[in-house]
Write a protein that holds these residues in place. Structure first.
Motif, mmCIF file in Angstrom:
data_model
loop_
_atom_site.group_PDB
_atom_site.id
_atom_site.type_symbol
_atom_site.label_atom_id
_atom_site.label_comp_id
_atom_site.label_asym_id
_atom_site.label_seq_id
_atom_site.Cartn_x
_atom_site.Cartn_y
_atom_site.Cartn_z
ATOM 1 N N GLN A 28 -24.944 -2.848 -10.454
ATOM 2 C CA GLN A 28 -23.554 -3.191 -10.219
ATOM 3 C C GLN A 28 -23.584 -4.543 -11.044
ATOM 4 O OE1 GLN A 28 -23.876 -3.512 -5.430
ATOM 5 N NE2 GLN A 28 -23.525 -1.131 -5.784
ATOM 6 N N ALA A 29 -23.747 -5.573 -11.025
ATOM 7 C CA ALA A 29 -23.236 -6.379 -11.890
ATOM 8 C C ALA A 29 -23.135 -6.255 -13.373
ATOM 9 C CB ALA A 29 -25.201 -7.310 -12.548
ATOM 10 N N HIS A 30 -23.744 -4.834 -14.319
ATOM 11 C CA HIS A 30 -23.924 -5.044 -15.462
ATOM 12 C C HIS A 30 -22.194 -3.420 -15.754
ATOM 13 C CE1 HIS A 30 -27.475 -6.647 -16.379
ATOM 14 N NE2 HIS A 30 -27.340 -6.550 -17.814
ATOM 15 N N LEU A 31 -21.863 -3.765 -14.135
ATOM 16 C CA LEU A 31 -20.352 -2.341 -13.856
ATOM 17 C C LEU A 31 -21.075 -1.371 -13.954
ATOM 18 C CD1 LEU A 31 -17.504 -4.636 -15.119
ATOM 19 C CD2 LEU A 31 -18.692 -4.770 -12.764
ATOM 20 N N LEU A 32 -22.405 -0.503 -14.039
ATOM 21 C CA LEU A 32 -23.163 0.848 -14.284
ATOM 22 C C LEU A 32 -22.868 1.384 -13.423
ATOM 23 C CD1 LEU A 32 -26.636 -0.071 -15.543
ATOM 24 C CD2 LEU A 32 -23.883 0.292 -17.231
ATOM 25 N N GLU A 33 -22.692 2.818 -13.280
ATOM 26 C CA GLU A 33 -22.525 3.671 -12.497
ATOM 27 C C GLU A 33 -24.415 3.887 -12.683
ATOM 28 O OE1 GLU A 33 -19.172 6.488 -12.331
ATOM 29 O OE2 GLU A 33 -18.320 5.722 -14.059
ATOM 30 N N GLY A 34 -24.208 5.138 -11.384
ATOM 31 C CA GLY A 34 -25.719 6.085 -11.140
ATOM 32 C C GLY A 34 -26.341 5.884 -9.803
ATOM 33 N N TRP A 35 -27.792 5.894 -9.804
ATOM 34 C CA TRP A 35 -28.500 5.890 -8.662
ATOM 35 C C TRP A 35 -29.997 5.698 -9.148
ATOM 36 C CZ3 TRP A 35 -31.817 9.454 -9.333
ATOM 37 C CH2 TRP A 35 -31.914 10.137 -10.401
ATOM 38 N N VAL A 36 -30.506 5.777 -7.890
ATOM 39 C CA VAL A 36 -32.511 5.001 -8.101
ATOM 40 C C VAL A 36 -32.990 5.523 -6.876
ATOM 41 C CG1 VAL A 36 -31.607 2.619 -6.714
ATOM 42 C CG2 VAL A 36 -33.399 3.027 -8.637
ATOM 43 N N ARG A 37 -33.836 5.985 -6.685
ATOM 44 C CA ARG A 37 -34.635 6.384 -5.606
ATOM 45 C C ARG A 37 -35.951 6.044 -6.053
ATOM 46 N NH1 ARG A 37 -32.432 13.260 -6.646
ATOM 47 N NH2 ARG A 37 -34.409 13.608 -8.689
ATOM 48 N N ASN A 38 -36.533 5.994 -5.047
ATOM 49 C CA ASN A 38 -38.587 5.976 -4.951
ATOM 50 C C ASN A 38 -38.874 7.814 -5.087
ATOM 51 O OD1 ASN A 38 -38.725 3.266 -5.088
ATOM 52 N ND2 ASN A 38 -39.176 4.134 -2.166
ATOM 53 N N ARG A 39 -39.850 8.061 -5.584
ATOM 54 C CA ARG A 39 -40.377 9.376 -5.234
ATOM 55 C C ARG A 39 -41.397 8.928 -5.509
ATOM 56 N NH1 ARG A 39 -38.111 12.733 -9.082
ATOM 57 N NH2 ARG A 39 -40.210 13.647 -9.306
ATOM 58 N N ARG A 40 -42.179 9.991 -4.789
ATOM 59 C CA ARG A 40 -43.678 9.890 -3.526
ATOM 60 C C ARG A 40 -44.984 10.386 -4.748
ATOM 61 N NH1 ARG A 40 -40.535 14.792 -0.618
ATOM 62 N NH2 ARG A 40 -40.547 13.684 0.905
ATOM 63 N N ALA A 89 -20.497 10.289 -1.913
ATOM 64 C CA ALA A 89 -19.549 10.391 -2.662
ATOM 65 C C ALA A 89 -18.637 8.904 -2.197
ATOM 66 C CB ALA A 89 -18.619 11.165 -1.641
ATOM 67 N N GLY A 90 -17.952 8.999 -3.591
ATOM 68 C CA GLY A 90 -17.186 7.661 -3.662
ATOM 69 C C GLY A 90 -17.712 6.403 -3.814
ATOM 70 N N GLU A 91 -19.056 5.525 -4.064
ATOM 71 C CA GLU A 91 -19.904 4.950 -4.672
ATOM 72 C C GLU A 91 -20.022 5.507 -6.076
ATOM 73 O OE1 GLU A 91 -22.996 4.431 -0.721
ATOM 74 O OE2 GLU A 91 -23.568 5.316 -2.349
ATOM 75 N N ARG A 92 -20.017 4.096 -6.620
ATOM 76 C CA ARG A 92 -20.525 3.970 -8.513
ATOM 77 C C ARG A 92 -21.986 3.867 -8.691
ATOM 78 N NH1 ARG A 92 -17.026 1.972 -12.246
ATOM 79 N NH2 ARG A 92 -18.728 1.436 -13.170
ATOM 80 N N PHE A 93 -22.844 3.622 -7.597
ATOM 81 C CA PHE A 93 -24.293 2.912 -7.456
ATOM 82 C C PHE A 93 -25.045 3.929 -6.266
ATOM 83 C CE2 PHE A 93 -28.488 1.639 -8.518
ATOM 84 C CZ PHE A 93 -28.672 2.387 -10.324
ATOM 85 N N SER A 94 -25.235 4.528 -6.198
ATOM 86 C CA SER A 94 -26.575 4.954 -4.758
ATOM 87 C C SER A 94 -28.052 4.711 -5.057
ATOM 88 C CB SER A 94 -25.983 6.441 -4.496
ATOM 89 O OG SER A 94 -24.179 6.552 -4.056
ATOM 90 N N VAL A 95 -28.386 4.009 -3.351
ATOM 91 C CA VAL A 95 -29.664 3.879 -3.749
ATOM 92 C C VAL A 95 -30.026 5.766 -2.743
ATOM 93 C CG1 VAL A 95 -31.528 3.147 -2.181
ATOM 94 C CG2 VAL A 95 -29.619 1.622 -3.690
ATOM 95 N N LEU A 96 -30.769 6.130 -3.469
ATOM 96 C CA LEU A 96 -30.893 7.300 -3.048
ATOM 97 C C LEU A 96 -32.174 7.634 -2.083
ATOM 98 C CD1 LEU A 96 -30.413 9.808 -5.754
ATOM 99 C CD2 LEU A 96 -28.564 9.485 -4.195
ATOM 100 N N PRO A 97 -32.424 8.784 -1.435
ATOM 101 C CA PRO A 97 -33.519 9.358 -0.188
ATOM 102 C C PRO A 97 -34.760 9.382 -1.124
ATOM 103 C CG PRO A 97 -31.952 9.934 0.971
ATOM 104 C CD PRO A 97 -31.621 10.010 -1.064
ATOM 105 N N THR A 98 -36.054 8.689 -0.721
ATOM 106 C CA THR A 98 -37.482 9.217 -1.583
ATOM 107 C C THR A 98 -37.165 10.657 -1.992
ATOM 108 O OG1 THR A 98 -37.913 7.193 -1.349
ATOM 109 C CG2 THR A 98 -39.465 8.864 -1.297
ATOM 110 N N ILE A 99 -37.454 11.425 -3.444
ATOM 111 C CA ILE A 99 -38.792 13.074 -3.212
ATOM 112 C C ILE A 99 -39.168 12.775 -3.776
ATOM 113 C CG2 ILE A 99 -35.691 13.215 -3.448
ATOM 114 C CD1 ILE A 99 -37.044 13.435 -6.593
#
Length: 99
Positions: A28-40, A89-99
């Motif tokens: 967010q500080a770098h004004l980036l879009e995207g997402w992050v999540r943990n993996r099992r 929806a509506g977020e520039r950067f999301s923290v997603l659930p673990t897969i």
């Protein structure tokens, strides 16, 4: 510079140390879009999109991570716009659930 989208997988001691929150804050500080999540499997996965220099800076930051993490390896590869569709929806950067 032109826009870039990169898919990144980070391995090491990167879960249970605030890595996702750290990635979200830095992205967010770098004004980036995207997402992050943990993996099992114990890794953290992220997609960063934005100006190529800002994306490259973010990937470089991921190689260090927060002070409580130990990053052993970072794998990065180009990604397409479809990779961004996982965001909430509506977020520039999301923290997603673990897969």
């Amino acid at each position: 510079m032109s826009d870039a989208i990169r898919h990144v997988t980070i391995r090491g001691r990167v879960q249970g140390v605030g890595y996702r929150a750290w990635v979200e804050h830095r992205a967010q500080a770098h004004l980036l879009e995207g997402w992050v999540r943990n993996r099992r499997d114990g890794s953290v996965e992220a997609v960063f999109a934005g100006p190529a220099d800002a994306v490259a800076d973010m990937v470089a930051l991921c190689r260090r991570g927060p002070s409580s993490a130990r990053v052993d390896a970072v794998q990065e590869e180009p990604a397409g716009p479809d990779a961004l569709k996982l965001r909430a929806a509506g977020e520039r950067f999301s923290v997603l659930p673990t897969i």
